[in-house]
Scaffold this motif. Structure first.
Motif, PDB file in Angstrom:
ATOM      1  N   ARG A 182      -7.603  11.261  -3.319  1.00  0.00           N
ATOM      2  CA  ARG A 182      -8.147  12.104  -2.256  1.00  0.00           C
ATOM      3  C   ARG A 182      -7.730  13.543  -2.546  1.00  0.00           C
ATOM      4  O   ARG A 182      -6.538  13.869  -2.487  1.00  0.00           O
ATOM      5  N   ARG A 236       0.865  -1.185   0.000  1.00  0.00           N
ATOM      6  CA  ARG A 236       0.000   0.000   0.000  1.00  0.00           C
ATOM      7  C   ARG A 236       0.898   1.230   0.000  1.00  0.00           C
ATOM      8  O   ARG A 236       1.772   1.363   0.867  1.00  0.00           O
ATOM      9  N   ILE A 259      -8.922   5.840 -12.075  1.00  0.00           N
ATOM     10  CA  ILE A 259      -9.875   5.290 -11.103  1.00  0.00           C
ATOM     11  C   ILE A 259     -10.340   3.910 -11.544  1.00  0.00           C
ATOM     12  O   ILE A 259     -10.444   2.974 -10.733  1.00  0.00           O
ATOM     13  N   HIS A 310     -10.199  14.294   5.227  1.00  0.00           N
ATOM     14  CA  HIS A 310     -10.321  12.852   4.980  1.00  0.00           C
ATOM     15  C   HIS A 310      -9.933  12.078   6.229  1.00  0.00           C
ATOM     16  O   HIS A 310      -9.207  12.578   7.095  1.00  0.00           O
ATOM     17  N   ASN A 312       0.911   0.950  -9.333  1.00  0.00           N
ATOM     18  CA  ASN A 312      -0.363   0.258  -9.511  1.00  0.00           C
ATOM     19  C   ASN A 312      -0.189  -0.977 -10.388  1.00  0.00           C
ATOM     20  O   ASN A 312      -0.719  -2.056 -10.075  1.00  0.00           O
ATOM     21  N   THR A 329      -2.848   5.165  -3.451  1.00  0.00           N
ATOM     22  CA  THR A 329      -3.714   6.300  -3.146  1.00  0.00           C
ATOM     23  C   THR A 329      -2.926   7.569  -3.434  1.00  0.00           C
ATOM     24  O   THR A 329      -1.816   7.746  -2.924  1.00  0.00           O
ATOM     25  N   ASP A 340      -6.861   5.130  -6.115  1.00  0.00           N
ATOM     26  CA  ASP A 340      -7.746   5.989  -5.335  1.00  0.00           C
ATOM     27  C   ASP A 340      -7.193   7.412  -5.302  1.00  0.00           C
ATOM     28  O   ASP A 340      -5.975   7.615  -5.303  1.00  0.00           O
ATOM     29  N   LYS A 353      -1.414  -1.165  -3.872  1.00  0.00           N
ATOM     30  CA  LYS A 353      -2.649  -0.392  -3.734  1.00  0.00           C
ATOM     31  C   LYS A 353      -2.232   1.070  -3.601  1.00  0.00           C
ATOM     32  O   LYS A 353      -1.596   1.462  -2.622  1.00  0.00           O
TER      33      LYS A 353
END
Length: 448
Positions: free
Chosen positions: A227, A170, A220, A250, A188, A195, A225, A193
């Motif tokens: 933010r 991550r 997406i 967030h 990716n 973000t 992801d 994962k």
């Protein structure tokens, strides 16, 4: 005329510094280059070259899946990050050797020490030895900016990304520019994962809005992801080594790695600029004139340390122009208009000239032509990802003032298209050109 150790002393052996030094030596100058790290600079050692190799590696993740639809029986595959990492770093070593050899072949002396400007025409090396030069060139580039939030030391930058021992499961990437989006795509595809957080609500400011929106939509869909309107509050480390990122607007996010891609700062610390009167702007970038001369007559600067256009090909052109001006008796300036650029995201973006919004503001009446299509390869591969090409023209003349595209091989296609825009060709010139069929590039001469 005063007697100096060198005609030119260059501080920094990146793309711009190497080109300037090599060409100056070819013009007959006695040249030395001080480099405290490795010859090649950001682009070759820790930037666009090794990054592009990672992009190639990441593309195989989708290519192997797509190959099944083209009749290939692909067994279960395993990705070896260490093998790719070491092969990339091995090629960096090769390029470092080539750059070094190029300088040496032109008689340029390479000094592997940090250099500081300590007086008029004087440079002091980290060993304490002093050198003098008729001209001094600052080509020290830029470094990644790291936000000053509590726990920022727990994160990495693009510099360290090439040396990771494993792909994090991550990862949080901070930023919205080309570095952030490129590494988001890379990690990716390698199975992380991802973000991506940004303090504003936009990606890739400066690129055409249609392309930015398309990249966001595709990213997406690929599982990245986002933010937005998120600023760091603090980063905390858990007992198991994972990180918890607290941000505005967030909920906190637990990840295994935080990567900062929040811009770059000019490398001016410790150069002694203030002692000799070299002026900088509010960002710390060195102020220069159209010939790359600073506020001090015999001191010049080029590349990212000047914060004009932070692109390797621009720094190389500036280095060439400086050497031709100062040592080749051919005053040369750089035309910074209509510079093509690319983002090696997944899929890549490329653009040249004015965006649609810029053209409307500057020209008023414009005509915009687009092609929104699914590349043939994606059709057979059962991939719904679509490409988008846009041509922006001055309404009264038909002159093409901007071309923007997102899709496979967009940067490769854009290089030739940029020549046409730079030359001031019209939409009619494109229309009169016979298409190469079947290609994606033919869409540029078929736009309606």
């Amino acid at each position: 005329m005063a007697d100096y150790d060198y005609d030119l002393f260059t501080i920094g052996a990146g793309s711009g510094g190497v080109r300037a030094s090599r060409v100056a030596a070819a013009h007959g100058a006695k040249v030395a280059v001080a480099e405290e790290y490795r010859v090649g600079g950001t682009c070759v050692i820790r930037g666009c070259v090794p990054k592009k190799m990672l992009v190639y590696g990441a593309h195989f993740a989708e290519d192997l899946e797509d190959a099944k639809h083209f009749g290939w029986d692909i067994p279960e595959c395993r990705f070896d990050w260490i093998k790719l990492r070491d092969n990339v770093l091995g090629d960096v070593d090769r390029l470092n050797g080539l750059y070094t050899q190029t300088l040496e072949n032109h008689g340029v002396e390479i000094i592997h020490e940090r250099a500081t400007i300590t007086g008029p025409h004087e440079i002091t090396l980290s060993s304490g030895e002093k050198k003098t030069a008729r001209y001094i060139l600052i080509a020290t580039g830029a470094r990644p900016h790291v936000p000053s939030c509590p726990g920022h030391e727990l994160g990495i930058t693009s510099n360290e990304a090439f040396h990771l021992d494993s792909i994090p499961k991550r990862i949080l990437i901070a930023g919205a520019g080309y570095i952030a989006n490129e590494f988001a795509g890379i990690f990716n595809e390698f199975g992380a994962k991802v973000t991506l957080i940004n303090r504003s609500d936009q990606l890739l400011r400066g690129y055409d809005e249609s392309l930015r929106d398309r990249l966001l939509q595709i990213s997406i869909t690929k599982g990245i992801d986002f933010r937005f309107n998120a600023e760091f509050r603090r980063i905390e480390k858990n007992a198991d080594g994972s990180l918890v990122v607290h941000m505005t607007n967030h909920e906190p996010l637990e990840v295994d790695c935080v990567m900062f891609a929040t811009g770059r700062l000019p490398n001016i610390d410790g150069l002694g600029l203030e002692d000799v009167g070299v002026e900088t702007d509010h960002k710390g970038a060195i102020k220069v004139d159209e010939y790359s001369k600073t506020s001090v007559d015999h001191i010049y600067a080029l590349g990212d340390v000047t914060d004009r256009v932070q692109l390797t090909p621009v720094a190389i052109r500036e280095g060439q122009a400086f050497a031709d001006t100062v040592f080749g008796d051919t005053p040369t300036t750089i035309d910074y208009s209509c510079i093509p650029s690319a983002v090696f995201s997944h899929p890549p973006i490329a653009g040249v000239g004015m965006t649609e919004a810029q053209a409307r503001d500057r020209l008023g009446a414009i005509k915009v032509y687009t092609s929104d299509f699914r590349p043939m390869k994606n059709v057979v591969a059962h991939r719904n990802e679509r490409a988008l090409y846009k041509m922006v023209c001055e309404a009264s003349t038909g002159r093409v003032v901007g071309i923007h595209m997102i899709g496979p091989d967009a940067p490769e296609i854009m290089q030739a298209a940029a020549v046409a825009v730079k030359a001031g060709l019209t939409k009619a010139d494109f229309d009169a050109t016979v298409a190469i069929h079947p290609t994606m590039a033919e869409e540029l001469v078929l736009l309606k």
